[in-house]
Design a protein around this motif. Structure first.
Motif, PDB file in Angstrom:
ATOM      1  N   MET A   1       0.821  -0.958  -0.092  1.00  0.00           N
ATOM      2  CA  MET A   1      -0.026   0.109   0.247  1.00  0.00           C
ATOM      3  C   MET A   1       0.916   1.294  -0.014  1.00  0.00           C
ATOM      4  N   ASP A   2       0.618   2.173  -0.915  1.00  0.00           N
ATOM      5  CA  ASP A   2       1.232   3.286  -0.922  1.00  0.00           C
ATOM      6  C   ASP A   2       0.878   4.245   0.120  1.00  0.00           C
ATOM      7  N   ARG A   3       1.671   5.229   0.220  1.00  0.00           N
ATOM      8  CA  ARG A   3       1.017   6.219   1.509  1.00  0.00           C
ATOM      9  C   ARG A   3      -0.102   6.892   1.138  1.00  0.00           C
ATOM     10  N   VAL A   4      -0.955   7.074   1.878  1.00  0.00           N
ATOM     11  CA  VAL A   4      -2.407   7.735   1.693  1.00  0.00           C
ATOM     12  C   VAL A   4      -2.575   8.721   2.816  1.00  0.00           C
ATOM     13  N   LYS A   5      -3.650   9.884   2.600  1.00  0.00           N
ATOM     14  CA  LYS A   5      -3.898  10.617   3.489  1.00  0.00           C
ATOM     15  C   LYS A   5      -4.849   9.966   4.484  1.00  0.00           C
ATOM     16  N   VAL A   6      -4.790   9.978   5.914  1.00  0.00           N
ATOM     17  CA  VAL A   6      -5.743   9.519   6.883  1.00  0.00           C
ATOM     18  C   VAL A   6      -5.843  10.456   8.070  1.00  0.00           C
ATOM     19  N   TRP A   7      -7.091  10.004   8.851  1.00  0.00           N
ATOM     20  CA  TRP A   7      -7.480  10.772   9.894  1.00  0.00           C
ATOM     21  C   TRP A   7      -6.912   9.587  11.165  1.00  0.00           C
ATOM     22  N   VAL A   8      -6.436  10.056  12.139  1.00  0.00           N
ATOM     23  CA  VAL A   8      -5.957   9.362  13.291  1.00  0.00           C
ATOM     24  C   VAL A   8      -6.721   9.772  14.799  1.00  0.00           C
ATOM     25  N   TRP A   9      -7.016   8.913  15.441  1.00  0.00           N
ATOM     26  CA  TRP A   9      -7.662   8.980  16.629  1.00  0.00           C
ATOM     27  C   TRP A   9      -7.027   9.194  17.852  1.00  0.00           C
ATOM     28  N   PHE A  10      -6.955  10.209  18.613  1.00  0.00           N
ATOM     29  CA  PHE A  10      -6.308  10.573  19.611  1.00  0.00           C
ATOM     30  C   PHE A  10      -7.022  10.564  21.158  1.00  0.00           C
TER      31      PHE A  10
ATOM     32  N   GLY B   1      -4.446  15.289   8.341  1.00  0.00           N
ATOM     33  CA  GLY B   1      -3.180  15.730   7.914  1.00  0.00           C
ATOM     34  C   GLY B   1      -2.038  14.615   8.174  1.00  0.00           C
ATOM     35  N   PHE B   2      -2.291  13.316   8.409  1.00  0.00           N
ATOM     36  CA  PHE B   2      -1.397  12.359   8.386  1.00  0.00           C
ATOM     37  C   PHE B   2      -1.146  11.593   7.048  1.00  0.00           C
ATOM     38  N   LEU B   3       0.074  11.209   6.785  1.00  0.00           N
ATOM     39  CA  LEU B   3       0.310   9.987   5.721  1.00  0.00           C
ATOM     40  C   LEU B   3       0.528   8.869   6.531  1.00  0.00           C
ATOM     41  N   ALA B   4      -0.168   7.600   5.891  1.00  0.00           N
ATOM     42  CA  ALA B   4       0.053   6.450   6.520  1.00  0.00           C
ATOM     43  C   ALA B   4       0.296   5.361   5.401  1.00  0.00           C
ATOM     44  N   SER B   5       0.805   4.480   5.724  1.00  0.00           N
ATOM     45  CA  SER B   5       1.224   3.411   4.837  1.00  0.00           C
ATOM     46  C   SER B   5       1.107   2.029   5.821  1.00  0.00           C
ATOM     47  N   LYS B   6       0.434   0.835   5.261  1.00  0.00           N
ATOM     48  CA  LYS B   6       0.423  -0.259   5.858  1.00  0.00           C
ATOM     49  C   LYS B   6       1.423  -1.165   6.316  1.00  0.00           C
ATOM     50  N   SER B   7       1.592  -1.327   7.510  1.00  0.00           N
ATOM     51  CA  SER B   7       2.905  -1.986   8.000  1.00  0.00           C
ATOM     52  C   SER B   7       2.821  -3.587   8.000  1.00  0.00           C
ATOM     53  N   LEU B   8       4.050  -4.198   7.555  1.00  0.00           N
ATOM     54  CA  LEU B   8       4.213  -5.538   7.520  1.00  0.00           C
ATOM     55  C   LEU B   8       4.051  -6.250   8.546  1.00  0.00           C
ATOM     56  N   GLU B   9       4.182  -5.442   9.895  1.00  0.00           N
ATOM     57  CA  GLU B   9       4.016  -6.198  10.921  1.00  0.00           C
ATOM     58  C   GLU B   9       2.650  -5.909  11.525  1.00  0.00           C
ATOM     59  N   GLY B  10       1.465  -5.168  10.876  1.00  0.00           N
ATOM     60  CA  GLY B  10       0.269  -5.013  11.556  1.00  0.00           C
ATOM     61  C   GLY B  10       0.221  -3.789  11.683  1.00  0.00           C
ATOM     62  N   GLY B  11      -1.114  -3.176  11.802  1.00  0.00           N
ATOM     63  CA  GLY B  11      -1.382  -1.852  11.744  1.00  0.00           C
ATOM     64  C   GLY B  11      -0.614  -0.771  10.537  1.00  0.00           C
TER      65      GLY B  11
ATOM     66  N   ILE C   1       1.808   2.754   9.716  1.00  0.00           N
ATOM     67  CA  ILE C   1       2.997   3.643  10.087  1.00  0.00           C
ATOM     68  C   ILE C   1       2.370   5.242   9.777  1.00  0.00           C
ATOM     69  N   ILE C   2       2.185   5.818  10.719  1.00  0.00           N
ATOM     70  CA  ILE C   2       1.716   7.163  10.766  1.00  0.00           C
ATOM     71  C   ILE C   2       2.849   8.194  10.386  1.00  0.00           C
ATOM     72  N   GLU C   3       2.824   9.323   9.602  1.00  0.00           N
ATOM     73  CA  GLU C   3       3.704  10.323   9.432  1.00  0.00           C
ATOM     74  C   GLU C   3       3.017  11.742   9.347  1.00  0.00           C
ATOM     75  N   LYS C   4       3.598  12.695  10.090  1.00  0.00           N
ATOM     76  CA  LYS C   4       3.157  14.136   9.969  1.00  0.00           C
ATOM     77  C   LYS C   4       4.617  15.034  10.413  1.00  0.00           C
ATOM     78  N   GLN C   5       4.692  16.070   9.753  1.00  0.00           N
ATOM     79  CA  GLN C   5       5.900  16.842  10.026  1.00  0.00           C
ATOM     80  C   GLN C   5       5.990  17.107  11.469  1.00  0.00           C
ATOM     81  N   ASP C   6       4.906  17.416  12.209  1.00  0.00           N
ATOM     82  CA  ASP C   6       5.135  17.980  13.580  1.00  0.00           C
ATOM     83  C   ASP C   6       4.729  16.685  14.540  1.00  0.00           C
ATOM     84  N   PHE C   7       4.847  15.460  14.253  1.00  0.00           N
ATOM     85  CA  PHE C   7       4.765  14.390  15.268  1.00  0.00           C
ATOM     86  C   PHE C   7       5.809  13.397  14.752  1.00  0.00           C
ATOM     87  N   VAL C   8       6.113  12.707  15.851  1.00  0.00           N
ATOM     88  CA  VAL C   8       7.089  11.658  15.775  1.00  0.00           C
ATOM     89  C   VAL C   8       6.320  10.248  15.010  1.00  0.00           C
TER      90      VAL C   8
END
Length: 75
Positions: A1-10, A22-32, A34-41
């Motif tokens: 799966m390519d990176r796609v724009k997603v919403w994340v629950w906090f 505002g997050f970009l996410a890609s499906k992880s081989l380990e499950g779940g 991987i989420i990325e955003k410039q101002d988040f780890v």
């Protein structure tokens, strides 16, 4: 799966949880996802914390599993 724009629950604080976009996410081989955003780890989170479409109400939570993990260990 390519990176796609997603919403994340906090969890939120005193005012409760919320969806944040505002997050970009890609499906992880380990499950779940991987989420990325410039101002988040970047991290790996469970599927239930991700929405591929904008939620109708940003304060309505997803179905949170009992004893749910909120973030997977980085190890």
């Amino acid at each position: 799966m390519d990176r796609v724009k997603v919403w994340v629950w906090f969890k939120g604080g005193l005012e409760g949880g919320y969806w944040m976009g505002g997050f970009l996410a890609s499906k992880s081989l380990e499950g779940g996802f991987i989420i990325e955003k410039q101002d988040f780890v970047s991290c790996r989170v469970p599927d239930w914390r991700i929405s591929l479409t904008e939620p109708k109400d940003l304060k309505v939570s997803p179905n949170i599993p009992e004893d749910a993990l909120w973030k997977y260990s980085s190890k």
